[in-house]
Design a protein around this motif. Structure first.
Motif, PDB file in Angstrom:
ATOM      1  N   VAL A  65       9.371   2.156 -17.926  1.00 27.22           N
ATOM      2  CA  VAL A  65       7.534   2.488 -17.320  1.00 27.22           C
ATOM      3  C   VAL A  65       7.449   1.290 -16.683  1.00 27.22           C
ATOM      4  CG1 VAL A  65       5.404   3.038 -18.266  1.00 27.22           C
ATOM      5  CG2 VAL A  65       7.544   3.767 -19.699  1.00 27.22           C
ATOM      6  N   ILE A  66       6.896   1.601 -15.361  1.00 32.48           N
ATOM      7  CA  ILE A  66       6.367   0.649 -14.537  1.00 32.48           C
ATOM      8  C   ILE A  66       4.951   1.022 -14.098  1.00 32.48           C
ATOM      9  CG2 ILE A  66       8.594  -0.454 -13.714  1.00 32.48           C
ATOM     10  CD1 ILE A  66       8.121   1.143 -11.086  1.00 32.48           C
ATOM     11  N   THR A  67       4.370   0.004 -13.495  1.00 30.34           N
ATOM     12  CA  THR A  67       2.888   0.184 -12.907  1.00 30.34           C
ATOM     13  C   THR A  67       3.367   0.940 -11.608  1.00 30.34           C
ATOM     14  OG1 THR A  67       2.170  -2.140 -13.540  1.00 30.34           O
ATOM     15  CG2 THR A  67       1.135  -1.141 -11.714  1.00 30.34           C
ATOM     16  N   ARG A  68       2.290   1.919 -11.365  1.00 31.21           N
ATOM     17  CA  ARG A  68       2.518   2.960 -10.321  1.00 31.21           C
ATOM     18  C   ARG A  68       2.870   1.981  -9.102  1.00 31.21           C
ATOM     19  NH1 ARG A  68       2.093   8.294  -8.934  1.00 31.21           N
ATOM     20  NH2 ARG A  68       1.250   8.848 -10.816  1.00 31.21           N
ATOM     21  N   PRO A  69       3.859   2.413  -8.283  1.00 35.04           N
ATOM     22  CA  PRO A  69       4.250   1.463  -6.866  1.00 35.04           C
ATOM     23  C   PRO A  69       3.135   1.749  -5.876  1.00 35.04           C
ATOM     24  CG  PRO A  69       5.961   3.174  -7.423  1.00 35.04           C
ATOM     25  CD  PRO A  69       4.906   3.278  -8.444  1.00 35.04           C
ATOM     26  N   ASP A  70       3.443   0.954  -4.740  1.00 36.07           N
ATOM     27  CA  ASP A  70       2.816   1.379  -3.443  1.00 36.07           C
ATOM     28  C   ASP A  70       4.032   1.293  -2.456  1.00 36.07           C
ATOM     29  OD1 ASP A  70      -0.077   1.236  -4.269  1.00 36.07           O
ATOM     30  OD2 ASP A  70       0.429  -0.675  -4.724  1.00 36.07           O
ATOM     31  N   ASP A  71       3.843   2.033  -1.501  1.00 38.40           N
ATOM     32  CA  ASP A  71       4.823   1.948  -0.155  1.00 38.40           C
ATOM     33  C   ASP A  71       4.197   1.199   0.813  1.00 38.40           C
ATOM     34  OD1 ASP A  71       6.762   2.220   1.856  1.00 38.40           O
ATOM     35  OD2 ASP A  71       6.885   4.403   1.630  1.00 38.40           O
ATOM     36  N   THR A  74       0.530   4.213 -14.700  1.00 31.02           N
ATOM     37  CA  THR A  74       2.210   3.773 -14.906  1.00 31.02           C
ATOM     38  C   THR A  74       2.865   4.959 -14.548  1.00 31.02           C
ATOM     39  OG1 THR A  74       2.116   4.411 -17.118  1.00 31.02           O
ATOM     40  CG2 THR A  74       1.874   1.984 -16.609  1.00 31.02           C
ATOM     41  N   VAL A  75       4.120   4.847 -14.107  1.00 33.62           N
ATOM     42  CA  VAL A  75       5.009   6.013 -13.897  1.00 33.62           C
ATOM     43  C   VAL A  75       6.266   5.787 -14.595  1.00 33.62           C
ATOM     44  CG1 VAL A  75       4.179   6.549 -11.451  1.00 33.62           C
ATOM     45  CG2 VAL A  75       6.013   5.011 -11.929  1.00 33.62           C
ATOM     46  N   THR A  76       6.787   6.789 -15.201  1.00 28.67           N
ATOM     47  CA  THR A  76       8.159   6.619 -15.978  1.00 28.67           C
ATOM     48  C   THR A  76       9.264   6.957 -15.247  1.00 28.67           C
ATOM     49  OG1 THR A  76       6.695   6.869 -17.830  1.00 28.67           O
ATOM     50  CG2 THR A  76       9.074   7.432 -18.237  1.00 28.67           C
ATOM     51  N   HIS A  80      11.075  11.844  -0.658  1.00 27.53           N
ATOM     52  CA  HIS A  80      11.226  12.581  -1.740  1.00 27.53           C
ATOM     53  C   HIS A  80      12.001  11.919  -2.892  1.00 27.53           C
ATOM     54  CE1 HIS A  80      15.014  11.901   0.235  1.00 27.53           C
ATOM     55  NE2 HIS A  80      15.722  12.265  -0.584  1.00 27.53           N
ATOM     56  N   ALA A  81      12.566  10.783  -2.638  1.00 23.58           N
ATOM     57  CA  ALA A  81      13.230  10.078  -3.626  1.00 23.58           C
ATOM     58  C   ALA A  81      13.161   8.499  -3.681  1.00 23.58           C
ATOM     59  CB  ALA A  81      14.609  10.437  -3.766  1.00 23.58           C
ATOM     60  N   ALA A  82      12.070   8.040  -3.340  1.00 25.54           N
ATOM     61  CA  ALA A  82      12.005   6.717  -2.897  1.00 25.54           C
ATOM     62  C   ALA A  82      12.196   5.807  -3.956  1.00 25.54           C
ATOM     63  CB  ALA A  82      10.805   6.592  -2.015  1.00 25.54           C
ATOM     64  N   ILE A  83      11.066   6.044  -5.079  1.00 19.22           N
ATOM     65  CA  ILE A  83      11.096   4.950  -6.244  1.00 19.22           C
ATOM     66  C   ILE A  83      12.346   4.954  -6.821  1.00 19.22           C
ATOM     67  CG2 ILE A  83       9.890   6.348  -7.886  1.00 19.22           C
ATOM     68  CD1 ILE A  83       9.884   2.597  -7.287  1.00 19.22           C
ATOM     69  N   THR A 111       5.169  11.417  -1.287  1.00 15.90           N
ATOM     70  CA  THR A 111       4.689  10.007  -1.177  1.00 15.90           C
ATOM     71  C   THR A 111       3.397  10.017  -2.419  1.00 15.90           C
ATOM     72  OG1 THR A 111       5.281   9.259   1.002  1.00 15.90           O
ATOM     73  CG2 THR A 111       3.353   8.324   0.037  1.00 15.90           C
ATOM     74  N   CYS A 112       2.810  10.997  -2.221  1.00 18.63           N
ATOM     75  CA  CYS A 112       1.402  11.037  -3.248  1.00 18.63           C
ATOM     76  C   CYS A 112       2.059  11.118  -4.682  1.00 18.63           C
ATOM     77  CB  CYS A 112       0.601  12.240  -2.914  1.00 18.63           C
ATOM     78  SG  CYS A 112      -0.233  12.314  -1.451  1.00 18.63           S
ATOM     79  N   GLU A 113       3.261  11.767  -5.020  1.00 17.45           N
ATOM     80  CA  GLU A 113       3.841  11.958  -6.242  1.00 17.45           C
ATOM     81  C   GLU A 113       4.243  10.761  -6.689  1.00 17.45           C
ATOM     82  OE1 GLU A 113       6.648  15.262  -5.770  1.00 17.45           O
ATOM     83  OE2 GLU A 113       7.245  14.810  -7.724  1.00 17.45           O
ATOM     84  N   ARG A 114       4.439   9.878  -5.964  1.00 17.74           N
ATOM     85  CA  ARG A 114       5.265   8.647  -6.430  1.00 17.74           C
ATOM     86  C   ARG A 114       4.327   7.055  -6.290  1.00 17.74           C
ATOM     87  NH1 ARG A 114       8.571  11.960  -4.914  1.00 17.74           N
ATOM     88  NH2 ARG A 114      10.262  12.477  -5.892  1.00 17.74           N
ATOM     89  N   PHE A 115       3.522   7.207  -5.057  1.00 20.55           N
ATOM     90  CA  PHE A 115       2.810   5.917  -4.759  1.00 20.55           C
ATOM     91  C   PHE A 115       1.492   6.018  -5.053  1.00 20.55           C
ATOM     92  CE2 PHE A 115       6.961   6.101  -2.435  1.00 20.55           C
ATOM     93  CZ  PHE A 115       7.417   4.725  -2.937  1.00 20.55           C
TER      94      PHE A 115
END
Ligand code: DOR
Ligand code: ZN
Length: 347
Positions: free
Chosen positions: A5-11, A308-310, A269-272, A29-33
């Motif tokens: 579990v991490i803080t939501r990332p930025d690109d 956060t994101v998991t 589509h799979a960045a993080i 990108t919106c899904e992840r960052f």
């Protein structure tokens, strides 16, 4: 460790293109960052704050309804960028930096800087107004070997620039060599670098694996294993000078699978998940969060995200193609597995 579990990332380095292509790629990108620094190399390029404001509106309109993703805009530096425009950048909260493409270095760089001396005055103004410079760091002299262009750029242009403008904040984008890692680690305060998933996970053999692999072609071009290992070491070192920038750069499949294929790898589509793979391989998952979610925000003097994101270690197969406006694109790992997965139950 198989759950993170991490803080939501930025690109901090992203190509979104425009119109129907933008609408196709933006949701990944919106899904992840939470935020992304959006590159200005459209055709024609984004050279004014007014154009950046319009482009930003198009991005916001293309955003999925439930998304609070925030695009951070950049201007494209040309020989003719005015001080007035730089002062507008400094005043516009939604424009965070100016991008320097040496003319001819890469995709849509023809309008870029033809000789560094031509922008000295503009760089003075950027320094005075604390506007960061984002650098595509490759020499454009075609007599320089393609694998040596990053090092040649450091020696000929970047190192002198860092000395000439001691207060100018700079991001050395998508670093790919031991030389770039050494330069950044030894540099004065205010110099950082972004690192892409492909430069962490692939070496240049990936370009020639059982035949020519155009979907692994990007600029800077992938380097040898020695360089990849050093870039991976830098990313996972815990140094705040290195942070996440995918350089996800979509092109239609037919434009890559062509007699003159475009440079650019699509990874949004799979960045993080791909970064998690790389950090896992290095045994340093504990350092992913700072690289992906802290150091970039700190450099840009923006607040860190609070959501956060998991991520879970559970493999999935990437589609062979994804929609790209009226065409399609071939994503990184097309038809193959990614070892980490983004869970959708947060926030
Ligand atoms: O591979 C790349 N693609 N490198 C760049 O610098 C530009 C990007 C693009 O816009 O396609
Ligand atoms: Zn780029």
């Amino acid at each position: 460790m198989d759950k993170l579990v991490i803080t939501r990332p930025d690109d901090w380095h992203l190509h979104l293109r425009d119109d129907a292509m933008l609408a196709s790629v933006l949701p990944y990108t919106c899904e992840r960052f939470s935020r992304a620094v959006v590159m200005p190399n459209l055709n024609p390029p984004i050279t004014t704050v007014a154009q950046a404001a319009e482009y930003r509106q198009r991005i916001l309109q293309a955003r999925p309804a439930d998304s609070s993703f925030s695009p951070l805009m950049t201007l494209y530096l040309t020989d003719n960028t005015t001080d007035e425009e730089i002062r507008k950048v400094a005043a516009a909260e939604f424009v965070v930096a100016v991008k320097y493409y040496p003319a001819g270095a890469t995709t849509l760089s023809d309008a870029g800087v033809t000789a560094i001396e031509k922008v000295y005055r503009t760089l003075d103004c950027m320094q005075a107004n604390d506007v960061p410079l984002l650098v595509h760091g490759e020499a454009t002299d075609l007599s320089v070997d393609v694998f040596d262009r990053e090092k040649a750029f450091i020696d000929q242009t970047l190192a002198p620039l860092a000395g000439r403008y001691p207060q100018l904040r700079m991001v050395f984008e998508h670093i790919s060599t031991t030389d770039a890692v050494d330069f950044v680690l030894a540099a004065r305060q205010g110099i950082a670098a972004t690192i892409t998933p492909q430069h962490l996970l692939l070496n240049r053999n990936a370009l020639f694996a059982k035949g020519l692999q155009p979907h692994h072609y990007c600029l800077p071009v992938l380097k040898s294993e020695r360089h990849r290992l050093r870039v991976l070491e830098a990313a996972t070192s815990g140094s705040e000078r290195f942070f996440l920038g995918t350089d996800s750069a979509p092109h239609a499949t037919e434009d890559k699978q062509s007699a003159c294929g475009c440079a650019g790898i699509f990874s949004a589509h799979a960045a993080i998940e791909l970064y998690a793979e790389a950090f896992d391989q290095a045994g340093r998952l504990d350092r992913l969060e700072a690289f992906a979610s802290h150091y970039g925000a700190d450099f840009y003097q923006l607040p860190r995200n609070e959501e956060t994101v998991t991520l879970t270690k559970s493999s999935w197969t990437v589609s062979r193609t994804l929609e790209f406006g009226k065409q399609d694109l071939t994503p990184l790992r097309a038809g193959s597995e990614v070892a980490w997965r983004l869970e959708h139950n947060n926030d």
